[in-house]
Write a protein that holds these residues in place. Structure first.
Motif, short mmCIF file in Angstrom:
data_model
loop_
_atom_site.label_atom_id
_atom_site.label_comp_id
_atom_site.label_asym_id
_atom_site.label_seq_id
_atom_site.Cartn_x
_atom_site.Cartn_y
_atom_site.Cartn_z
N VAL A 1 101.05 -16.50 -86.24
CA VAL A 1 101.11 -17.85 -86.78
C VAL A 1 100.15 -17.95 -87.97
O VAL A 1 100.51 -18.50 -89.03
N ILE A 2 98.95 -17.43 -87.84
CA ILE A 2 97.98 -17.50 -88.92
C ILE A 2 98.45 -16.68 -90.10
O ILE A 2 98.39 -17.12 -91.25
N LEU A 3 98.95 -15.48 -89.81
CA LEU A 3 99.47 -14.65 -90.89
C LEU A 3 100.67 -15.34 -91.56
O LEU A 3 100.77 -15.34 -92.80
N GLY A 4 101.55 -15.97 -90.85
CA GLY A 4 102.71 -16.69 -91.40
C GLY A 4 102.26 -17.86 -92.26
O GLY A 4 102.84 -18.13 -93.33
N PHE B 1 102.92 -18.17 -96.13
CA PHE B 1 103.61 -19.39 -96.57
C PHE B 1 102.78 -20.11 -97.63
O PHE B 1 103.31 -20.60 -98.62
N GLY B 2 101.46 -20.18 -97.46
CA GLY B 2 100.58 -20.81 -98.44
C GLY B 2 100.64 -20.08 -99.78
O GLY B 2 100.66 -20.70 -100.86
N GLU C 1 103.06 -7.50 -70.44
CA GLU C 1 104.16 -8.42 -70.65
C GLU C 1 103.91 -9.72 -69.92
O GLU C 1 104.27 -10.78 -70.39
N GLU C 2 103.32 -9.60 -68.77
CA GLU C 2 103.05 -10.81 -68.03
C GLU C 2 101.94 -11.60 -68.71
O GLU C 2 101.91 -12.81 -68.63
N ALA C 3 101.09 -10.94 -69.40
CA ALA C 3 100.00 -11.62 -70.03
C ALA C 3 100.51 -12.41 -71.25
O ALA C 3 99.99 -13.45 -71.58
N HIS C 4 101.53 -11.92 -71.86
CA HIS C 4 102.06 -12.63 -73.02
C HIS C 4 103.23 -13.50 -72.57
O HIS C 4 104.23 -13.01 -72.09
N ASN C 5 103.10 -14.73 -72.83
CA ASN C 5 104.13 -15.68 -72.44
C ASN C 5 105.04 -15.86 -73.66
O ASN C 5 104.60 -16.17 -74.75
N PRO C 6 106.36 -15.69 -73.54
CA PRO C 6 107.27 -15.77 -74.67
C PRO C 6 107.39 -17.19 -75.23
O PRO C 6 107.80 -17.38 -76.36
N VAL C 7 107.06 -18.14 -74.46
CA VAL C 7 107.17 -19.50 -74.95
C VAL C 7 105.99 -19.81 -75.89
O VAL C 7 106.15 -20.54 -76.86
N LEU C 8 104.87 -19.24 -75.64
CA LEU C 8 103.71 -19.49 -76.47
C LEU C 8 103.71 -18.51 -77.65
O LEU C 8 104.00 -17.33 -77.50
N PRO C 9 103.37 -19.03 -78.87
CA PRO C 9 103.37 -18.15 -80.03
C PRO C 9 102.13 -17.24 -80.01
O PRO C 9 101.12 -17.55 -79.42
#
Length: 181
Positions: free
Chosen positions: A22-25, A29-30, A9-17
């Protein structure tokens, strides 16, 4: 909680995606954007073009109908003016025919009156001639009787009687013409 979990959990920052999300989205979307551009947008464009054509066609039809209505109104007004002119002409002809009929009736009435007067004159003349002839006959008979009494001889012979009466009438007319002059 486990330390590994805490470390994850500490390794993943909630502010950063998360880059994989993002790539899958972006890929999804494309794909959706491609499908919308290929399938939905042409239908919308087609419907929009049809609607635009229908509106423009409706406007053209309305303008054409308005022009036709205007032409029909002008034609109606022309026909109405022509009908009024025709009615005025018919009225004028009727007046002229009425005047002509009145003149003809007057002429016929005058002719009939003239004929009646002429017939009356002829009848009066015939009656006058008949009365003169009747008077001559009566005067002749009376004068014959009178002459027979005066002369004392019989004037019964018809030829003699006629000559005597005619002589008497000629003398009578001669004396009345002489005294009138």
């Amino acid at each position: 909680m486990d330390i590994t979990q805490l470390a994850a959990e500490e390794a993943h920052n909630p502010v950063l995606p998360v880059w994989s999300e993002v790539i899958l989205g972006l890929i999804v979307f494309g794909i959706v954007l491609f499908l919308v551009a290929k399938l939905v947008v042409p239908n919308f464009e087609k419907a929009y073009a049809e609607r635009t054509a229908a509106i423009e066609g409706g406007m053209k039809e309305a303008a054409q109908a308005q022009e036709e209505a205007k032409a029909a109104l002008e034609q109606y007004n022309a026909q109405l003016a022509e009908a009024r002119h025709e009615a005025a002409r018919i009225r004028e002809e009727a007046r002229e025919q009425g005047a002509q009929i009145t003149a003809e009736l007057r002429t016929q009435a005058q002719d009939e009156a003239q004929r009646i007067v002429s017939a009356a004159h002829q009848q009066i003349e015939a009656e006058r001639a008949q009365a003169v002839q009747s008077l001559r006959r009566e005067v002749g008979q009376l004068s014959t009787e009178l002459a027979s009494r005066i002369v004392g001889e019989s004037l019964e012979d018809e030829a003699r009687q006629r000559r005597t009466v005619e002589r008497f009438i000629v003398d009578l007319e001669g004396s009345s013409n002489g005294s009138a002059n």
